[in-house]
Write an enzyme that holds these catalytic residues in place. Structure first.
Site, mmCIF file in Angstrom:
data_model
loop_
_atom_site.group_PDB
_atom_site.id
_atom_site.type_symbol
_atom_site.label_atom_id
_atom_site.label_comp_id
_atom_site.label_asym_id
_atom_site.label_seq_id
_atom_site.Cartn_x
_atom_site.Cartn_y
_atom_site.Cartn_z
ATOM 1 N N GLY A 168 43.991 -3.129 22.081
ATOM 2 C CA GLY A 168 44.369 -3.379 23.469
ATOM 3 C C GLY A 168 43.663 -4.583 24.056
ATOM 4 N N GLY A 219 45.023 -6.695 26.998
ATOM 5 C CA GLY A 219 45.232 -6.032 28.275
ATOM 6 C C GLY A 219 44.222 -6.452 29.326
ATOM 7 N N PHE A 220 44.317 -5.829 30.467
ATOM 8 C CA PHE A 220 43.474 -6.161 31.617
ATOM 9 C C PHE A 220 41.991 -6.054 31.258
ATOM 10 C CE2 PHE A 220 41.565 -3.970 35.507
ATOM 11 C CZ PHE A 220 41.048 -5.142 36.028
ATOM 12 N N ILE A 221 41.542 -4.856 30.888
ATOM 13 C CA ILE A 221 40.131 -4.662 30.568
ATOM 14 C C ILE A 221 39.810 -5.280 29.211
ATOM 15 C CG2 ILE A 221 38.328 -2.947 30.151
ATOM 16 C CD1 ILE A 221 39.791 -1.086 32.092
ATOM 17 N N ALA A 253 45.709 1.985 25.247
ATOM 18 C CA ALA A 253 46.133 3.269 25.816
ATOM 19 C C ALA A 253 47.135 3.018 26.924
ATOM 20 C CB ALA A 253 44.945 4.053 26.373
ATOM 21 N N TYR A 255 47.779 12.205 31.807
ATOM 22 C CA TYR A 255 46.885 11.118 31.417
ATOM 23 C C TYR A 255 45.472 11.634 31.195
ATOM 24 C CZ TYR A 255 43.938 6.966 31.909
ATOM 25 O OH TYR A 255 42.995 5.991 31.714
ATOM 26 N N LYS A 260 43.115 11.547 27.746
ATOM 27 C CA LYS A 260 41.813 10.885 27.663
ATOM 28 C C LYS A 260 40.740 11.837 27.162
ATOM 29 C CE LYS A 260 41.257 7.234 28.369
ATOM 30 N NZ LYS A 260 41.501 6.070 27.447
ATOM 31 N N ARG A 311 36.473 7.322 45.975
ATOM 32 C CA ARG A 311 36.517 6.800 44.618
ATOM 33 C C ARG A 311 35.348 5.839 44.419
ATOM 34 N NH1 ARG A 311 39.850 10.258 44.676
ATOM 35 N NH2 ARG A 311 41.972 10.246 43.831
#
Length: 349
Positions: A7, A10-12, A75, A177, A181, A245
């Site tokens: 991955g 991807g973003f991260i 993921a 989700y 995880k 959060r």
């Protein structure tokens, strides 16, 4: 160290790839560029690149040649659209992890850092004035319809005080989700015991920052708000906006991954260690939307009173273990990070 980053486009994953390169490591990126994560083709990382799906056993086996450690970021993320997404979540997240771990076992690669998530805890920590630490069950749709968003004490119905969750708190996944995880962690722990492997799971909080995906139902709340602002629309805040959060900047998350990878050689074999990975400074969703809107120049957020049934009310956790054991600490403050994010482009934008 030669690190396979699944991955990694991807973003991260892309931020991790850059951080590893900056620290003198050699990342090798494996990414399937699935449309759910990449509606448009993203910029490819400045690293060795393998276009393959983590569920493709032969491709993963080939990619592991000469690899010292794996940083598993591939993921499907987010709550998704509805339960019809469940097979794809389980396939991408759990089957993909199982295929990767089986290939690692065969190749003799024994070091793993896994992208975990704070969603494994379900609702966060709560204390009742009369009954102490309690664990409220899932919120009922009837209560949410009436605007009663706060969980109540299961014993007396009193208002609860939210607090910080530690890594030893019981897991309680509340949506598909979250279940996938947690299953990833169980698979990684089983792999470590069976092979003598060493594994770390970084339980990410709400990660945000430059390069978040634009206009996808699988993105996080920060991306939804930023996409609305880019269209000149007011961010739509669910519930009453007071959900707590922990918003952690993607560069801090990338640094945590690099430190975790570098710590693996000193870790006990046959074990998985989880670490909460958050800023340590909780904010409400409404506060985050307001900070983004101000930095972007408006429009102001709108609190809708709507909800998503799989969402939890408050989830913030302590990252003290990560700081104490790996020396990690977040560098990007909330106001600074939100101001940067408000000005930065979105992936696919």
């Amino acid at each position: 160290m030669r690190v396979l980053v699944t991955g990694g486009a991807g973003f991260i994953g892309s931020h991790i790839t850059r951080t590893l390169t900056d620290r003198g490591h050699t990342p090798v990126v494996l990414d399937a560029l699935l449309p759910s994560a990449h509606p448009r083709r993203p910029p490819l990382p400045d690293a060795e690149w393998i276009h393959a799906d983590v569920r493709d056993g032969p491709a993963v086996a080939d990619a592991l040649h000469g690899i010292d450690a794996v940083c598993h970021q591939a993921a499907m993320a987010g709550l998704g659209k509805d339960f019809a997404d469940a097979p794809e979540y389980v396939s991408c997240n759990d089957l993909g992890t199982a295929v990767l771990l089986a290939a690692m076992a065969a190749a003799g690669v024994r070091d793993l850092v896994l992208a975990g998530s704070m969603v494994v805890y379900g609702e966060g920590r709560y204390d009742c004035p009369s009954h102490g630490r309690v664990r409220p069950g899932p919120r009922a749709a009837s209560a949410l319809d009436e605007g009663r968003f706060e969980p109540q004490c299961p014993h007396c119905g009193a208002e609860l005080a939210p607090g910080l969750v530690g890594e030893d708190a019981p897991a309680d996944p509340r949506n598909v989700y979250a279940a996938t995880k947690l299953a990833q962690e169980h698979l990684a722990a089983s792999w470590a015991r069976a092979t003598g492997g060493r594994a770390v799971a970084l339980r990410y909080h709400n990660v945000y920052g430059p390069g978040m995906p634009k206009d996808t139902p699988y993105a996080g709340v920060a991306s939804f708000f930023r996409s609305s602002l880019a269209r000149g629309e007011a961010p739509q805040v669910f519930e009453d906006g007071r959900q707590r959060r922990d918003f952690v900047h993607v560069r801090d998350v990338a640094a945590a991954n690099a430190l975790a990878l570098e710590s693996l050689a000193d870790r006990e074999a046959s074990a998985l260690t989880p670490y909460n990975t958050g800023s340590g400074t909780p904010h409400t969703v409404g506060e985050m939307a307001g900070a983004l809107a101000r930095a972007h120049g408006g429009p102001d957020p709108v609190v809708t009173g709507g909800y998503r049934l799989g969402d939890v009310r408050h989830i913030t956790a302590s990252s003290e273990r990560l700081t104490a054991e790996l020396g990690w600490k977040p560098e990007v403050g909330f106001d600074e990070g939100m101001a940067e994010f408000a000005r930065s482009g979105l992936r696919g934008g």
